[in-house]
Design a protein around this motif. Sequence first.
Motif, short mmCIF file in Angstrom:
data_model
loop_
_atom_site.label_atom_id
_atom_site.label_comp_id
_atom_site.label_asym_id
_atom_site.label_seq_id
_atom_site.Cartn_x
_atom_site.Cartn_y
_atom_site.Cartn_z
N ASP A 1 30.79 172.44 9.65
CA ASP A 1 31.57 173.66 9.85
C ASP A 1 32.79 173.59 8.94
O ASP A 1 33.68 172.75 9.12
N LEU A 2 32.85 174.48 7.95
CA LEU A 2 33.94 174.48 6.97
C LEU A 2 34.93 175.60 7.20
O LEU A 2 35.79 175.84 6.34
N ILE B 1 35.81 167.50 0.68
CA ILE B 1 35.96 166.18 1.30
C ILE B 1 35.12 166.07 2.56
O ILE B 1 34.49 165.04 2.82
N VAL B 2 35.09 167.14 3.38
CA VAL B 2 34.31 167.10 4.62
C VAL B 2 32.82 166.95 4.30
O VAL B 2 32.11 166.16 4.94
N VAL B 3 32.33 167.70 3.34
CA VAL B 3 30.91 167.61 2.99
C VAL B 3 30.58 166.22 2.48
O VAL B 3 29.56 165.61 2.85
N LEU B 4 31.45 165.67 1.64
CA LEU B 4 31.21 164.33 1.12
C LEU B 4 31.25 163.29 2.25
O LEU B 4 30.50 162.30 2.21
N VAL C 1 35.26 178.80 -1.44
CA VAL C 1 34.71 177.62 -0.78
C VAL C 1 33.23 177.50 -1.08
O VAL C 1 32.70 176.41 -1.39
N LYS C 2 32.52 178.64 -1.04
CA LYS C 2 31.07 178.63 -1.30
C LYS C 2 30.78 178.16 -2.72
O LYS C 2 29.89 177.31 -2.94
N LYS D 1 38.50 167.82 11.40
CA LYS D 1 37.13 168.20 11.06
C LYS D 1 36.29 166.97 10.72
O LYS D 1 35.16 166.81 11.18
N ILE D 2 36.84 166.08 9.92
CA ILE D 2 36.11 164.87 9.53
C ILE D 2 35.81 164.02 10.76
O ILE D 2 34.71 163.49 10.93
N ALA D 3 36.81 163.88 11.64
CA ALA D 3 36.62 163.06 12.84
C ALA D 3 35.50 163.60 13.70
O ALA D 3 34.67 162.85 14.23
#
Length: 863
Positions: free
Chosen positions: A722-723, A733-736, A776-777, A706-708
Amino acid sequence: MKDFVVILGSSSVPNSPTPPNLRHRHSHRSSPNKTNSSFHKLSPSEKQRQPISSSIPTVHSHQHPYPPLSSTVRWNPTSRRDSPLKYYADLASKLAEDGRLEDFAMTVEMVVASGVDASRFASMLSVELVSKGVALSVREGKAKSVVQVFKKVEKLGVASLKLVNGVGLDSLKKEFQRILGSGEVEEAVDLLESLIGFQFTVKELVNPSHIVKICVDKRNPILAIRYACLLPHAQIMFCSIICEFGKNRDLASALTAYEESKKNLSGPNMFLYRAIIDTCGLCGDYMKSREIYKEDLVNRRVTPNIYVFNSLMNVNAHDLGYTLDVYKDMQNLGITADMASYNILLKACCLAHRVDLAQDIYNEVKHIESTGALKLDVFTYCTIIKVFADARLWQMALKIKEDMISAGVTPNTVTWSSLINACANAGLVVQAFQLFEEMILSGCEPNSQCCNILLHACVEASQYDRAFRLFRSWMGGQEGNIDNMLSTKQINNATSVSTALDHITNSHHPSFLKKFSFKPTTATYNILMKACCTDYYRAKVLMDEMKSLGLSPNHVSWTTLIDICGGSGNVEGAVQILKTMHVTGIKPDVVAYTTAIKVCVGRKKLKLAFSLFDEMKRYRVQPNLVTYNTLLRARSKYGSLHEVQQCLAVYQEMRKAGYKSNDFYLKELIEEWCEGVIKENYQKQEGLSSCERTDLERPHSLLLEKIAVHLQMSTAETPAIDLRGLTKVEARIVVLAVLRMIKENYVQGHSVKDDMLIILGVSERHEEAADVISGVKRAIMKLLQDELGLEVLLVEPQVKKDGWVDLQAPIDANTTLLEMVEKNSLSSEPLSSTRRPVILQRLKVTRKSLHRWLRRRADVIRR
């Protein structure tokens, strides 16, 4: 008395007056241009019935305009009865000698047509003169005309083989050599087919294996089989042709030859099956061997013999399960296994590292040997010793040696090498050298491989000086006792000698004082180069010495030199060696590139390491697991977005190549880089410990993927995250990561042009899934609002009266889920289940708040 004269000439050549001494003596004289013989006045049927003694015709040649013969043969009718026949035999022989083979054939045809026995007339022909004529025509390039003449006389009952002696055969041999030398192998086979029809043999005309070699070189299996069909031992030649194609690694041609061979056989041929199965193994296509066994043997209910089964097991020895299945098939068919069968089974166990099964097979064979049905050979003992040697069970390997000697089987060089290797693998240098001494005392000459094993044992035990002393003594041919050279004072490893070796004497033995031939190989110098540690110049001298002996450095040599040069701190020199490999014509392999990359990473030359990584891909050298891991562990901390993107690209490429990685190290670095959005000086928080536990339990890292994907977005694209499928810690971590990317792009002058959308997931009816999305939200809302101070809105699609969904309708973040459900329940008509759309729960971070946050971060960075 009358003298008869036969004149041969051409209708195209004017008739000259007959010399007086050759004119016919008749009561009625005629002109020279006319024939007085009454033979021409007869009808064709009467000509055939007319006896040869009653009239002598004039033979004309209409195809070769040769002048009349310079001499004639006179015939006295009152002489012996065979005189007219002898006259025509001499005439035909003379025509053949002059190269007029078609006139020769016409003469034979005329004589046989008159009623003369063909074999009787053939016996009167001069074989020497006919052979000279055949040789003359062949030298003139008229081999096809010779074949046509042979066909004519064969139809008349005259055997062509009896008309040709050594001179004619030599000319035909040379003609075949000329044709084959020019590459016209098909023309040679055509000519050979014709001559064999006249009872000539192939060996008389050409070397049988020479044509096969040319057909194999030209990859023409059909012509090779066609030629083999001309030989009396065609079935054996079929197998030879298939094997020759296999040696050339041309499996396609071998299979074509196999199919063509089956068309020329009346039934199953075990030699043919064995040849094609062995060829499949030689070409590395073991699956094709299984296909042949199933389709051509099992499905057609053909029972293979023991040799076919052995070949099939040997080709598939790397697959122990299949090999055992074939062995069971053999037993079910009642075919008794021989010693080769058991040796192949032991080989399969060795390749599969199944020591237990190998022991069972060995004990079974020993039991069979006790009954007298089999006799274990040296190969059996060598194989079982290698099984134990690879498993580092050196004591059991020595026990097998004792069994071998007690059974009266003398250990060979391979046996001793395996025993020495067993001790060397276990790190027992003392035992390895004592076995080497025992080998020499037994009269067995060591080879280079055995000596290399000893040198390798010294290097692995870090006894580098001893390795060089041994090498120099062997190269110099010094005499002496190895025990003196390998005394305990020189041994760094203080391991005591096992009681299993107590029988080996430590005293000086006169028979041991002798020289043995030792020829170093490239592997020998590669081992010695490893003993140089970081002494680059010493390793370079060894490589030069190798070249002076006519040995070519291989990939291992160059890779070792790169490693030594890099170990001495000379990174540029290591990279230069890599370039030198290209210059010398040796294409660096993946190990060479990986070694150079390791050198660069070890000296923190990361830019150079990644440039080598790109170079190896340009040269189409596929990176391996070590290459990828070396690059992924190159950094202990990420300082920029480019570095993260670079490593994530390596990670994705690694996954696509089919390698599984340990993602924990990479995740830690990315987490540290992401948390830098909140605090520049990262301090590990307690909440991140759950990330480690959660991620380690997952089958593969969705987080890194996802990060990539998100970090590869263009700066001009609308930020969207997209989480779905992530846990709340992974989502954080993805949002950051995306925010860190936006921040670095903003510093470089790229502003945010739109709101940032965050997809949480599909609204689920399942309580567990709904709880995950809700968790998650809450985590993301807390991160964005409380920790970063961003404005966040909850975006829920609104269902209109016409059944359409408004995806852009925002809802205040303070609105609860219960309030939204109650609001939706007031709609007039709910959507039917068949028309209900997929509803995504989303969050929206406004562009305005992102700008405010970015300006604050920029101020912090500038300060």
